[in-house]
Design a protein around this motif. Structure first.
Motif, mmCIF file in Angstrom:
data_model
loop_
_atom_site.group_PDB
_atom_site.id
_atom_site.type_symbol
_atom_site.label_atom_id
_atom_site.label_comp_id
_atom_site.label_asym_id
_atom_site.label_seq_id
_atom_site.Cartn_x
_atom_site.Cartn_y
_atom_site.Cartn_z
ATOM 1 N N GLU A 141 3.739 3.563 -8.088
ATOM 2 C CA GLU A 141 3.996 3.146 -9.677
ATOM 3 C C GLU A 141 3.827 2.722 -10.745
ATOM 4 O O GLU A 141 3.840 3.342 -12.052
ATOM 5 N N ASP A 142 3.607 1.209 -9.821
ATOM 6 C CA ASP A 142 3.751 0.117 -10.569
ATOM 7 C C ASP A 142 2.381 -0.449 -11.144
ATOM 8 O O ASP A 142 2.043 -0.647 -12.193
ATOM 9 N N GLY A 143 1.160 0.973 -10.964
ATOM 10 C CA GLY A 143 0.047 0.934 -10.946
ATOM 11 C C GLY A 143 -0.532 -0.230 -10.511
ATOM 12 O O GLY A 143 -2.231 -0.237 -10.715
ATOM 13 N N ASN A 144 -0.521 -0.926 -9.298
ATOM 14 C CA ASN A 144 -1.582 -1.840 -8.030
ATOM 15 C C ASN A 144 -1.359 -1.287 -6.877
ATOM 16 O O ASN A 144 -0.688 -0.145 -6.427
ATOM 17 N N THR A 145 -2.011 -1.793 -6.769
ATOM 18 C CA THR A 145 -2.615 -0.789 -5.065
ATOM 19 C C THR A 145 -2.706 -1.731 -4.015
ATOM 20 O O THR A 145 -2.728 -3.417 -4.628
ATOM 21 N N TYR A 146 -1.817 -1.702 -2.878
ATOM 22 C CA TYR A 146 -1.525 -2.181 -1.814
ATOM 23 C C TYR A 146 -1.597 -1.811 -0.392
ATOM 24 O O TYR A 146 -2.027 -0.272 -1.141
ATOM 25 N N PRO A 147 -2.187 -2.575 0.359
ATOM 26 C CA PRO A 147 -1.723 -2.206 1.803
ATOM 27 C C PRO A 147 -0.954 -2.085 2.021
ATOM 28 O O PRO A 147 -0.042 -2.056 1.939
ATOM 29 N N PHE A 206 9.286 8.292 2.888
ATOM 30 C CA PHE A 206 9.808 6.603 2.093
ATOM 31 C C PHE A 206 9.384 5.556 2.311
ATOM 32 O O PHE A 206 8.669 5.588 3.045
ATOM 33 N N LYS A 207 8.672 4.833 1.180
ATOM 34 C CA LYS A 207 7.879 3.917 0.973
ATOM 35 C C LYS A 207 8.652 2.772 0.061
ATOM 36 O O LYS A 207 9.593 2.662 -0.355
ATOM 37 N N PHE A 208 8.707 1.510 0.845
ATOM 38 C CA PHE A 208 8.728 0.106 -0.118
ATOM 39 C C PHE A 208 7.887 -0.573 -0.049
ATOM 40 O O PHE A 208 7.151 -0.689 1.226
ATOM 41 N N ILE A 209 8.619 -2.069 -1.007
ATOM 42 C CA ILE A 209 7.181 -2.674 -1.105
ATOM 43 C C ILE A 209 7.572 -4.132 -0.637
ATOM 44 O O ILE A 209 8.591 -4.477 -1.089
ATOM 45 N N THR A 210 7.403 -4.877 0.340
ATOM 46 C CA THR A 210 8.045 -5.945 0.669
ATOM 47 C C THR A 210 6.655 -7.073 1.016
ATOM 48 O O THR A 210 5.202 -6.710 1.171
ATOM 49 N N GLY A 211 7.270 -8.075 1.164
ATOM 50 C CA GLY A 211 6.035 -9.162 1.729
ATOM 51 C C GLY A 211 5.682 -9.408 2.987
ATOM 52 O O GLY A 211 6.610 -9.215 3.956
ATOM 53 N N SER A 212 4.423 -9.511 3.365
ATOM 54 C CA SER A 212 4.234 -9.482 4.856
ATOM 55 C C SER A 212 3.205 -10.513 5.155
ATOM 56 O O SER A 212 2.431 -10.459 4.332
ATOM 57 N N THR A 213 2.677 -10.540 6.852
ATOM 58 C CA THR A 213 1.497 -11.153 6.880
ATOM 59 C C THR A 213 0.775 -10.165 7.225
ATOM 60 O O THR A 213 -0.599 -10.263 8.176
ATOM 61 N N VAL A 214 0.993 -8.390 7.176
ATOM 62 C CA VAL A 214 0.374 -7.653 8.449
ATOM 63 C C VAL A 214 -1.129 -6.902 7.456
ATOM 64 O O VAL A 214 -1.134 -7.381 6.045
ATOM 65 N N THR A 215 -1.897 -7.114 7.352
ATOM 66 C CA THR A 215 -2.842 -6.644 7.452
ATOM 67 C C THR A 215 -3.281 -4.752 7.420
ATOM 68 O O THR A 215 -3.138 -4.413 8.549
ATOM 69 N N SER A 216 -3.944 -4.010 6.427
ATOM 70 C CA SER A 216 -4.208 -2.896 7.274
ATOM 71 C C SER A 216 -5.620 -2.155 6.335
ATOM 72 O O SER A 216 -5.624 -2.674 5.176
ATOM 73 N N GLU A 217 -6.519 -1.690 6.763
ATOM 74 C CA GLU A 217 -7.729 -1.293 5.260
ATOM 75 C C GLU A 217 -7.444 0.028 4.909
ATOM 76 O O GLU A 217 -7.486 0.295 3.812
ATOM 77 N N ASP A 218 -6.077 0.227 5.590
ATOM 78 C CA ASP A 218 -5.963 1.624 4.293
ATOM 79 C C ASP A 218 -5.064 1.299 2.670
ATOM 80 O O ASP A 218 -4.285 0.301 3.011
ATOM 81 N N THR A 219 -5.166 2.320 1.969
ATOM 82 C CA THR A 219 -4.654 1.489 0.714
ATOM 83 C C THR A 219 -3.588 2.265 -0.354
ATOM 84 O O THR A 219 -3.700 3.568 0.451
#
Length: 82
Positions: free
Chosen positions: A38-44, A21-34
């Protein structure tokens, strides 16, 4: 607010390792993995062991009978019988 002392707040994807299960949210956490969503954007990508999709409280698989049994044993042992 003072400038330069707060971490960067950005959109990230959290993924439950056990269910996928995946969900997009705001955070201060960072990651090297991206991950590309489905919206076409790349996220950490942040992988977590448990989320609302797999936690027993949210899935309805929570066990509550154990606590009731402890109360009954206590009442039986200390003479609070009817």
């Amino acid at each position: 607010m003072k400038k330069g002392i707060h971490p960067d707040f950005h959109q990230v994807v959290f993924q439950d390792s056990s269910t996928g299960f995946k969900f997009i949210t705001g955070s201060t956490v960072t990651s090297e993995d991206t991950i590309k969503m489905e919206d076409g954007n790349t996220y950490p990508l942040i992988r977590v062991e448990i989320s609302s999709d797999s936690h027993p409280f949210y899935t309805g698989k929570q066990k509550t009978a154990q606590a009731d049994g402890a109360v009954d044993r206590f009442n039986k042992k200390y003479g609070l019988q009817n």
